[in-house]
Motif scaffolding. Sequence first.
Motif, PDB file in Angstrom:
ATOM      1  N   SER A  54       0.845  -1.190   0.000  1.00  0.00           N
ATOM      2  CA  SER A  54       0.000   0.000   0.000  1.00  0.00           C
ATOM      3  C   SER A  54       0.885   1.247   0.000  1.00  0.00           C
ATOM      4  N   PRO A  55       0.473   2.289  -0.710  1.00  0.00           N
ATOM      5  CA  PRO A  55       1.239   3.540  -0.666  1.00  0.00           C
ATOM      6  C   PRO A  55       1.409   4.079   0.759  1.00  0.00           C
ATOM      7  N   LEU A  56       0.486   3.746   1.644  1.00  0.00           N
ATOM      8  CA  LEU A  56       0.588   4.184   3.039  1.00  0.00           C
ATOM      9  C   LEU A  56       1.711   3.466   3.788  1.00  0.00           C
ATOM     10  N   ALA A  79      12.900   7.168  10.335  1.00  0.00           N
ATOM     11  CA  ALA A  79      11.899   6.537   9.466  1.00  0.00           C
ATOM     12  C   ALA A  79      11.787   5.045   9.761  1.00  0.00           C
ATOM     13  N   LEU A  80      12.917   4.377   9.939  1.00  0.00           N
ATOM     14  CA  LEU A  80      12.896   2.944  10.260  1.00  0.00           C
ATOM     15  C   LEU A  80      12.217   2.684  11.608  1.00  0.00           C
ATOM     16  N   GLU A 124       7.261   0.867  14.513  1.00  0.00           N
ATOM     17  CA  GLU A 124       6.109   1.090  15.407  1.00  0.00           C
ATOM     18  C   GLU A 124       4.816   0.679  14.719  1.00  0.00           C
ATOM     19  N   ARG A 125       4.668   1.056  13.464  1.00  0.00           N
ATOM     20  CA  ARG A 125       3.472   0.691  12.697  1.00  0.00           C
ATOM     21  C   ARG A 125       3.403  -0.824  12.508  1.00  0.00           C
ATOM     22  N   ILE A 126       4.552  -1.458  12.334  1.00  0.00           N
ATOM     23  CA  ILE A 126       4.585  -2.919  12.180  1.00  0.00           C
ATOM     24  C   ILE A 126       4.126  -3.594  13.469  1.00  0.00           C
ATOM     25  N   ARG A 127       4.565  -3.088  14.616  1.00  0.00           N
ATOM     26  CA  ARG A 127       4.123  -3.666  15.890  1.00  0.00           C
ATOM     27  C   ARG A 127       2.602  -3.624  16.002  1.00  0.00           C
ATOM     28  N   GLY A 160      15.266  -6.480  14.661  1.00  0.00           N
ATOM     29  CA  GLY A 160      14.467  -6.169  15.836  1.00  0.00           C
ATOM     30  C   GLY A 160      13.028  -5.819  15.519  1.00  0.00           C
ATOM     31  N   SER A 161      12.705  -5.720  14.244  1.00  0.00           N
ATOM     32  CA  SER A 161      11.333  -5.444  13.835  1.00  0.00           C
ATOM     33  C   SER A 161      10.438  -6.613  14.214  1.00  0.00           C
TER      34      SER A 161
END
Length: 146
Positions: free
Chosen positions: A60-62, A78-79, A84-87, A130-131
């Motif tokens: 997704s572009p988001l 940015a990483l 955070e969004r991945i969590r 760590g992701s």
Amino acid sequence: MGFCAVALCWLSVGPVAARVERFAVIIGNNRGADSEIELRYAENDAARVHDVLLQIGEISPLNAVLLRGRDANFVRSALLSVNERIRAAVATPDTQVVLIVYFSGHADNRALHLQGSELPLDELRQLASGSAANFRLVILDACRSG
């Protein structure tokens, strides 16, 4: 009649496929260290990878971050933000998450060279491994000369 009802019931209670959410951080830097010759195509290569991932990579572009000509602090932030969004995505039931990190630019055996700054490879490795993503892929298209 009884067979059809049983077959439909059996089909409807099968395992639900996990939803896959994909994230990408795509980094391109023509300018590395102050002593290095400026590259011509690294930032364009990153933009092309970004476009391919959006068009056929089911991202997704988001969820696709394109960083061109940014320094190490910006890339690091940015990483961390994407992680955070991945969590949050991983916390959603039945969701698998993929993280792709792509870099095009100057580097050496210890760091990425970004606009006169450095992002150590050990730190990049830690940020990726760590992701919370279920699958992580780091692609480095790096050179030490112009």
